[in-house]
Every structure is written in C-alpha cells, then in structure tokens.
Scaffold this active site. Structure first.
Site, PDB file in Angstrom:
ATOM      1  N   LYS A  38     -38.818   9.609  51.281  1.00 65.40           N
ATOM      2  CA  LYS A  38     -39.386  10.889  52.050  1.00 65.40           C
ATOM      3  C   LYS A  38     -38.241  11.414  52.683  1.00 65.40           C
ATOM      4  CE  LYS A  38     -40.456   7.699  55.797  1.00 65.40           C
ATOM      5  NZ  LYS A  38     -41.429   6.926  56.518  1.00 65.40           N
ATOM      6  N   ARG A 132     -51.736   4.753  64.223  1.00 67.89           N
ATOM      7  CA  ARG A 132     -51.348   5.981  63.760  1.00 67.89           C
ATOM      8  C   ARG A 132     -52.248   6.202  62.704  1.00 67.89           C
ATOM      9  NH1 ARG A 132     -45.179   6.715  61.246  1.00 67.89           N
ATOM     10  NH2 ARG A 132     -45.993   5.491  59.859  1.00 67.89           N
ATOM     11  N   TYR A 276     -18.405  28.442  72.576  1.00 67.22           N
ATOM     12  CA  TYR A 276     -19.384  28.949  73.603  1.00 67.22           C
ATOM     13  C   TYR A 276     -19.396  28.629  74.947  1.00 67.22           C
ATOM     14  CZ  TYR A 276     -21.714  31.025  69.366  1.00 67.22           C
ATOM     15  OH  TYR A 276     -21.946  32.000  68.287  1.00 67.22           O
ATOM     16  N   MET A 324     -23.497  26.827  65.318  1.00 65.26           N
ATOM     17  CA  MET A 324     -24.471  26.683  64.184  1.00 65.26           C
ATOM     18  C   MET A 324     -23.770  26.302  62.879  1.00 65.26           C
ATOM     19  SD  MET A 324     -26.997  29.394  62.616  1.00 65.26           S
ATOM     20  CE  MET A 324     -28.439  29.326  63.783  1.00 65.26           C
TER      21      MET A 324
END
Ligand SMILES: *Cc1c(COP(=O)(O)O)cnc(C)c1O
Length: 384
Positions: A38, A132, A276, A324
């Site tokens: 997954k 769950r 930044y 980013m």
C-alpha cells in the site's frame, strides 16, 4: 526523463529478497507472506516492488484502496490482492472487474457489499482490540452471518495487532490477548464446519516479536523494506538485552536509497543569510550547496537544523528552511564539491550511512511515515 537527473530513489532488490527470506525464516514453514504494498509500497514504488516480489514467488499482496489494486493489475500482477480499507459502494464494480478481494470492515458493510448483486470475494476483518476496523471478536453471530450472504465469497479471516512493537508488559499482555482472541474466533469457525478460508494476523512487528503464531499468512510492510519503525524502541531495548528486536538488528537490509544532486554552489559572507525567512545566518564565511529536492518530494520541513546529508562520503549539515523544491547544506568542508555532484539523503556514501530511521528521529515520527510520503516526482530505479 534523464535517469538520476534531479532527485531519485534507488531500490536494492537483492536486499528486498534478503528481507523476504529472513522474515520467512522466522515464521513456521507453511506460513506465507502477503506483503503490504500500500501507499506506493511505502513510497518505494508499488509496481516495481510487486513485480520483484512476484519473481520471488510471492502471490498475495495487500493494499489500502481499489486504485492501488487496479494499478497492480494493470501492471500485470496476478494472484490475490486484498484491499485492507474501505471501498465505496460505487466502486464495487471495479472490485469485481479487477478480481480484487475486499475486507469486510463491519457488519453493515457486508450487507452493502452483498446488496450490490455480484459475487465479491472477501476477507472478514475481526476486531480483536484495536477498535479500528473489523467485526467484534465476541460477536460470533455477526461473523458467521457473513457466510450466509449469497454474494459474498469468504476467502479469509484476519485481524490486526495494535501494539506488537511495544516493549512494555502492558503492550505485550495486550498483544497476547489479541492473538488468543483471534485464535478463538478461528477455532470456533472451524468447529462450525467453515472451511476454505485463510487466516492472517501479524504485520512486521507481529512477525519479529511473535513469530511463533500459526496462521496461513503474515502481512509484513515496513520490515520487508528493511526498516524498523524507529530506533527509539531500540534504545530502550538496549537496556534489556534479551529483546527480540535487538536480536533482529542487522538482519534486515534497507531497500531504499534517496539521492539528489547539487544544483548550485555559492559563498556566504559572514553575516549573510540564506533561504526563506533568513532562517540561517552565516557566522563566518561559508560555502553552501543548493540541492534539487524539497518538501514536495517528501523531505519533512521539520528536519531543518537537525539533519545532515552525505556529500562525497562526508556528513554535511542541512541549513535554513526546507523549500518546496530545494534545500540548502553547508559544504564549507568539501573543497572540491561542484554542481551536479550526487548527494545521499537516505542510504550510504562511502563509509557513512544515513538510515531512514534517522528521519523518524528528526521528525519525532516513524520511518513508515517518512518513506510513504516520498513524492511521485522522484524516479524509482531498481538496482540488482
Ligand atoms: C499496513 C498494514 C500492515 C503492514 O504493517 P507493517 O507494520 O508496516 O508491517 C499489515 N496489516 C494491516 C491491516 C495494515 O494496515
């Protein structure tokens, strides 16, 4: 795309095979693996990993969503694919069409699945204490009822351990209780004459810490990729040398390396800042390198000020804020560094090594989160 251009992941498939064999060696001989692929195989690349596993004789996989299952089918993965999570009723057709197995997440959901009107293959989730997903282990009436739905074909029964990685007595007692509860359910079903279904309970830590369980399958995720969720447990365990995980240390081999390149090298004069928010200020004349990887690739912003990367076999500090698409490192001590140089974020460079678990420590998280967030922009390259 130029291979190894900007930032990429290298997969060591020999290590993957080593981990498959090691995990199998811990389990009873007849127990098979149903790897968790997954979340893009925990960021490693689901198709590449599943294909490699298929070559190693694996024929069962588990994923989180229909889309993940379809991606594998479209890539030619045969065998059983179990969807561990929720599938909306509008997507049941896709389950059927792609021959995917759906988890029965609770009793109401079983009815919804059956009402669709086509035969769906299912594994029944049993809630043995995680609370769950699954039907309560004590509610045998509801569990048995799943066999009565005309459109549901029960191929498996499973549960999930929620504290198998724990080292406290409380966590161990709870895990033993979960194992017993699951065994109780399985035994009752067998006594009632139910057949033709497989059983599975353990994930990675269930295998590492409770390998004596006797079920048909185990569902390793993180350990298959050669990682521990964190080394924090380790440190605790070093105090009590008899722990199983410590015994397993060094026996799993990491599959993934994360690499990028130096984009630009520049000089900062004393007092100049970089990045930044002017978050970093040079206390003396420094040389910095800009790397072509950032938080959109999955590098957590929280590692700023804590982490290091490897350039030409040396550790260099991450400075300023993570951008980013870029990040900055202090390369003052690497005189011959040039733009285009390879930089290792996870993995080995000459004698130095940064494990994925280091990121777990820097971000106060687990390596599972770190690797599963690695971005789609990163090319995955298999190495054998
Ligand atoms: C993700 C998952 C696994 C694999 O867990 P690891 O701890 O990574 O081995 C196994 N079973 C279920 C139900 C899961 O959701």
């Amino acid at each position: 795309m130029y291979q190894k251009g900007r930032a990429w992941i290298e997969l060591d498939l020999a290590n993957l095979e080593h981990n498959v064999n090691y995990l199998k060696s811990l389990l009873p001989g007849e127990c098979k693996l149903m790897p968790a692929v997954k979340a893009n195989a925990y960021g490693h690349g689901a198709v590449l990993i599943a294909k490699a596993l298929q070559k190693m004789g694996i024929s069962d996989y588990c994923v989180a969503s229909v889309e993940e299952g379809i991606e594998l089918r479209n890539a030619g993965i045969a065998g059983n694919i179990l969807i561990l999570g929720y599938t909306h009723s509008r997507q049941i057709e896709q389950l059927v069409e792609h021959d995917l197995t759906q988890t029965v997440v609770d009793s109401d959901y079983a009815k919804q699945l059956s009402d669709y009107g086509k035969t769906v293959q299912v594994h029944i989730g049993i809630d043995t204490g995680m609370h769950r997903l699954g039907i309560d282990w004590e509610d045998m009436e509801s569990i048995q009822k799943i066999w009565e739905y005309r459109n549901l074909k029960v191929a498996g029964v499973f549960s999930h351990l929620c504290a198998a990685d724990g080292i406290t007595q409380k966590e161990k007692d709870y895990t033993r209780k979960q194992i017993q509860r699951f065994e109780t359910v399985v035994n009752q079903l067998k006594q009632q004459g139910k057949t033709g279904f497989v059983t599975h309970l353990q994930g990675s830590y269930g295998i590492l810490n409770y390998p004596e369980c006797r079920f048909d399958y185990a569902r390793p995720g993180i350990a298959l990729y050669g990682l521990f969720s964190s080394f924090a447990e380790y440190k605790e365990q070093e105090k009590e040398k008899q722990k199983k995980e410590i015994q397993n240390q060094g026996k799993l081999s990491p599959v993934l390396s994360l690499k990028t390149r130096v984009e630009s090298v520049r000089t900062l004069e004393k007092g100049e800042s970089a990045g930044y928010g002017m978050a970093y200020t040079a206390v003396s004349r420094r040389k910095i390198a800009v790397l072509s990887i950032g938080y959109a690739d999955g590098i957590p912003r929280e590692i700023a000020g804590k982490a290091y990367v490897l350039c030409r076999g040396k550790k260099v500090a991450v400075i300023g804020r993570i951008c980013m698409d870029q990040m900055l490192v202090d390369v003052t001590d690497i005189p011959d560094i040039i733009s285009g140089d390879e930089v290792v974020l996870i993995g080995r460079s000459e004698k130095e090594q940064i494990p994925a678990e280091a990121y777990a420590e820097w971000t106060d998280s687990i390596s599972n989160e770190v690797v599963s967030r690695l971005g789609l922009r990163l090319e995955r390259i298999a190495c054998t």
